[in-house]
Scaffold this active site. Structure first.
Site, PDB file in Angstrom:
ATOM      1  N   ASN A  15       0.807  -0.861   0.699  1.00 60.29           N
ATOM      2  CA  ASN A  15       0.193  -0.090  -0.146  1.00 60.29           C
ATOM      3  C   ASN A  15       1.067   1.478   0.118  1.00 60.29           C
ATOM      4  OD1 ASN A  15      -2.651   1.686  -0.293  1.00 60.29           O
ATOM      5  ND2 ASN A  15      -2.562   0.978   1.933  1.00 60.29           N
ATOM      6  N   HIS A  31     -14.720  -5.042  10.950  1.00 59.39           N
ATOM      7  CA  HIS A  31     -13.960  -3.387  11.670  1.00 59.39           C
ATOM      8  C   HIS A  31     -15.222  -2.962  11.601  1.00 59.39           C
ATOM      9  CE1 HIS A  31      -9.529  -3.258   9.976  1.00 59.39           C
ATOM     10  NE2 HIS A  31      -9.755  -4.099  10.130  1.00 59.39           N
ATOM     11  N   ARG A  83     -13.058  -5.949  15.108  1.00 63.01           N
ATOM     12  CA  ARG A  83     -12.409  -4.884  16.364  1.00 63.01           C
ATOM     13  C   ARG A  83     -13.496  -3.381  15.910  1.00 63.01           C
ATOM     14  NH1 ARG A  83      -7.406  -1.534  12.624  1.00 63.01           N
ATOM     15  NH2 ARG A  83      -9.270  -0.368  12.019  1.00 63.01           N
ATOM     16  N   TYR A 111      -7.162   7.368  13.696  1.00 63.77           N
ATOM     17  CA  TYR A 111      -6.671   6.316  12.817  1.00 63.77           C
ATOM     18  C   TYR A 111      -8.049   4.841  13.009  1.00 63.77           C
ATOM     19  CZ  TYR A 111      -5.795   1.138  11.792  1.00 63.77           C
ATOM     20  OH  TYR A 111      -5.806   0.253  10.804  1.00 63.77           O
ATOM     21  N   ASP A 125      -7.021  -2.043  17.638  1.00 67.45           N
ATOM     22  CA  ASP A 125      -5.323  -1.875  17.076  1.00 67.45           C
ATOM     23  C   ASP A 125      -4.931  -0.635  17.221  1.00 67.45           C
ATOM     24  OD1 ASP A 125      -3.844  -1.291  15.270  1.00 67.45           O
ATOM     25  OD2 ASP A 125      -4.420  -1.540  13.610  1.00 67.45           O
ATOM     26  N   HIS A 169      -2.643   0.991  16.345  1.00 69.41           N
ATOM     27  CA  HIS A 169      -1.352   1.305  15.676  1.00 69.41           C
ATOM     28  C   HIS A 169      -0.151   2.004  15.785  1.00 69.41           C
ATOM     29  CE1 HIS A 169      -1.584   2.026  10.473  1.00 69.41           C
ATOM     30  NE2 HIS A 169      -1.894   1.294  10.976  1.00 69.41           N
ATOM     31  N   GLU A 193      -3.713  -4.713  19.597  1.00 76.04           N
ATOM     32  CA  GLU A 193      -2.310  -4.967  18.755  1.00 76.04           C
ATOM     33  C   GLU A 193      -1.411  -3.664  18.383  1.00 76.04           C
ATOM     34  OE1 GLU A 193      -4.781  -4.863  14.340  1.00 76.04           O
ATOM     35  OE2 GLU A 193      -3.356  -4.297  13.604  1.00 76.04           O
ATOM     36  N   GLU A 207       1.831  -6.798  11.725  1.00 75.81           N
ATOM     37  CA  GLU A 207       1.284  -6.817  10.109  1.00 75.81           C
ATOM     38  C   GLU A 207       2.494  -6.223   9.547  1.00 75.81           C
ATOM     39  OE1 GLU A 207      -2.128  -4.431  10.413  1.00 75.81           O
ATOM     40  OE2 GLU A 207      -1.017  -2.628  10.384  1.00 75.81           O
ATOM     41  N   ARG A 267       0.905 -11.332  13.652  1.00 76.77           N
ATOM     42  CA  ARG A 267      -0.093 -10.804  12.386  1.00 76.77           C
ATOM     43  C   ARG A 267       0.762 -10.924  11.366  1.00 76.77           C
ATOM     44  NH1 ARG A 267      -4.263  -8.609  12.076  1.00 76.77           N
ATOM     45  NH2 ARG A 267      -4.164  -6.435  11.147  1.00 76.77           N
ATOM     46  N   HIS A 288      -3.093 -10.245   9.088  1.00 74.62           N
ATOM     47  CA  HIS A 288      -3.328  -9.012   8.441  1.00 74.62           C
ATOM     48  C   HIS A 288      -4.442 -10.146   7.472  1.00 74.62           C
ATOM     49  CE1 HIS A 288      -1.990  -5.148   6.433  1.00 74.62           C
ATOM     50  NE2 HIS A 288      -3.444  -4.816   7.406  1.00 74.62           N
ATOM     51  N   ASP A 296      -6.670  -3.430   2.078  1.00 73.33           N
ATOM     52  CA  ASP A 296      -4.952  -3.059   1.081  1.00 73.33           C
ATOM     53  C   ASP A 296      -4.598  -4.997   0.388  1.00 73.33           C
ATOM     54  OD1 ASP A 296      -4.752  -2.536   4.019  1.00 73.33           O
ATOM     55  OD2 ASP A 296      -2.700  -3.095   2.872  1.00 73.33           O
ATOM     56  N   GLU A 329      -8.045 -12.122  10.318  1.00 72.79           N
ATOM     57  CA  GLU A 329      -9.209 -10.455   9.726  1.00 72.79           C
ATOM     58  C   GLU A 329      -9.538 -10.041   8.189  1.00 72.79           C
ATOM     59  OE1 GLU A 329      -6.332  -7.484   9.090  1.00 72.79           O
ATOM     60  OE2 GLU A 329      -7.430  -5.365   9.946  1.00 72.79           O
ATOM     61  N   TRP A 352       2.173   6.940  12.383  1.00 69.20           N
ATOM     62  CA  TRP A 352       0.464   6.454  12.100  1.00 69.20           C
ATOM     63  C   TRP A 352       0.480   5.719  12.222  1.00 69.20           C
ATOM     64  CZ3 TRP A 352      -1.780   3.669   8.041  1.00 69.20           C
ATOM     65  CH2 TRP A 352      -3.452   3.821   8.280  1.00 69.20           C
TER      66      TRP A 352
HETATM   67  O1  KDG Z   1      -1.949  -0.845   4.789  1.00 70.50           O
HETATM   68  C1  KDG Z   1      -1.964  -0.160   5.936  1.00 70.50           C
HETATM   69  C2  KDG Z   1      -3.047  -1.028   6.154  1.00 70.50           C
HETATM   70  O2  KDG Z   1      -3.415  -2.242   6.027  1.00 70.50           O
HETATM   71  C3  KDG Z   1      -3.367  -0.960   7.572  1.00 70.50           C
HETATM   72  O3  KDG Z   1      -3.491   0.404   8.446  1.00 70.50           O
HETATM   73  C4  KDG Z   1      -4.249  -1.647   8.310  1.00 70.50           C
HETATM   74  O4  KDG Z   1      -3.862  -1.403  10.460  1.00 70.50           O
HETATM   75  C5  KDG Z   1      -4.297  -2.256   9.910  1.00 70.50           C
HETATM   76  C6  KDG Z   1      -5.284  -3.249  10.687  1.00 70.50           C
HETATM   77  O5  KDG Z   1      -4.859  -3.899  11.433  1.00 70.50           O
HETATM   78  O6  KDG Z   1      -6.222  -4.144   9.322  1.00 70.50           O
HETATM   79 MG    MG Z   2      -3.446  -2.754  12.658  1.00 68.75          MG
END
Ligand code: KDG
Ligand code: MG
Length: 402
Positions: free
Chosen positions: A37, A122, A147, A159, A210, A212, A236, A262, A283, A312, A316, A339, A402
């Site tokens: 991605n 999600h 999630r 996020y 998550d 993140h 996560e 991931e 993951r 994961h 994407d 997921e 991020w």
């Molecule tokens: O490309 C980035 C995403 O796949 C990511 O931000 C998604 O963190 C993610 C998740 O747990 O699905």
């Molecule tokens: Mg994630």
């Protein structure tokens, strides 16, 4: 049998996907996902310039040898671009092997270890009430695990909060969108969210969250502890994991299960986390961690330490990855969860697939190979659209994770 041709297909049915198609002299072909991605073209060039010329004339049955050839032979090892390219080749070769044998890939791996693969969806909302409703909607769709992400009051672009409701897509502008991050606000808010979710939906639904990569280890420890009463399935990516030892601190303070991986590409990225039992779920996924061949190595290491898989599966990762992942999940003995972020109908049409969802579980289907193909004519209608993932800054402007 020999590989006669390999091509990279780039398509954008709502989002960008990179697919490798390998063809043979016996008319059998295989596909593999190569989508990274926001950095798609790097993998395209790696495959077209450096990998495809090496494949022509090889026996597609020799999956392990080709994997080793691409990994060791490049001299430069690991990293997301290399490992996504190797993954695409590996997946396409497993697809071919399955088609030649007339068996789905899970049968080649050792057969099904379970009847279905538990997946999590999600749910996200603009505030707590909205998120509670969205989790309820997923429960109504049959999900056993959800999630939950929620906009933090006063924080721009939290996020995981979708602009639409079903197909969350973070990479949505040509240059990275700038979001703001506020750790104190988040740490105060997240337990309130999960308290509300447990009150509304009871003790049985599995809830995931998550972080993140946003917290420091001690902040992550604090959050894990604060969330304990709400019994999460996992927390996560609580802190960035380049320094695997950082998870020791989190582990010392909380029994909230931890999931990481991931963005990992190899067994070396998670070896210490697994061997020291610093995580509960790994993951890593087919496309970003070297394909089925390498993922199996990671899962086998994890099994020794009772760490389970939780691959994961954001949007994407193309349906080609999803098909391979579901075959893997149905077999892998130490499976945890998968997921599953749904793809748009346009994407599903470009990638006809055998996998299905029913009552919270998925099955890869029984087509030979990975059970996913690409409709090239349809794919050609959707031109590549450059998009990047957002970035995050603290309120004082400091660039953050991020
Ligand atoms: O490309 C980035 C995403 O796949 C990511 O931000 C998604 O963190 C993610 C998740 O747990 O699905
Ligand atoms: Mg994630």
């Amino acid at each position: 049998m020999k590989i006669t041709k390999a091509r990279v297909i780039v398509t954008c049915p709502g989002r960008n996907f990179v697919t490798l198609k390998i063809e043979t002299d016996e008319g059998v072909h295989g596909i593999g996902d190569a989508t990274l991605n926001g950095r798609e073209k790097a993998v395209v060039a790696y495959l077209e310039d450096h990998v495809i010329p090496l494949l022509i004339g090889r026996d597609p049955a020799r999956i392990e040898d080709i994997w080793q050839y691409l990994y060791r032979g490049a001299y430069w090892r690991r990293g997301p671009v290399t490992m996504s390219a190797i993954a695409a080749v590996d997946t396409a070769l497993w697809d071919i092997k399955g088609k030649v044998a007339g068996l789905p890939v899970y049968e080649l791996l050792g057969g099904a270890s379970r009847d279905g693969v538990m997946v999590y969806g999600h749910a996200n909302g603009n505030d707590i009430a909205h998120t509670v409703d969205e989790v309820g909607r997923y429960i109504e769709m049959g999900y056993k695990a959800v999630r939950a992400q929620c906009a933090i009051p006063g924080v721009k672009g939290t996020y995981g909060v979708a602009k639409g409701t079903m197909y969350y897509e973070p990479a949505d502008s040509a240059l990275p969108e700038e979001t703001v991050w506020n750790t104190p606000a988040y740490l105060n808010f997240a337990p309130e969210l999960f308290e509300a979710l447990r009150i509304a939906h009871g003790p049985d639904i599995e809830l995931l969250h998550d972080v993140h990569h946003r917290l420091t280890p001690i902040e992550a420890a604090r959050l894990g502890k604060a969330l304990e009463p709400y019994r999460l399935f996992w927390m996560e990516d609580a802190t960035p994991a380049e320094n695997q030892e950082a998870f020791k601190l989190i582990r010392q303070h909380t029994v909230t299960p931890l999931a990481v991986g991931e963005i990992f590409n190899s067994i070396h990225d998670c070896r210490e986390l697994i061997q020291n039992q610093l995580i509960d779920y790994i993951r890593t996924t087919v496309v970003h961690a070297g394909g089925i061949t390498h993922l199996r190595r990671i899962a086998d290491l994890a099994a020794l330490y009772q760490v389970r898989t939780g691959s994961h599966g954001a949007t994407d990762l193309s349906p080609a990855c999803m098909g391979a992942a579901l075959n893997f999940d149905l077999w892998v003995p130490n499976f945890g969860i998968q997921e599953y972020m749904r793809h748009t109908p346009e994407t599903d049409a470009v990638f006809p697939h055998a996998y299905s969802f029913s009552d919270g579980f998925m099955h890869p289907g029984d087509l030979p190979g990975i059970g996913v193909d690409i409709d090239e004519e349809l794919a050609a209608k959707y031109e590549y659209d450059p998009k990047q993932l957002p970035i995050a800054r603290l309120q004082d402007g400091t660039l953050w994770n991020w």
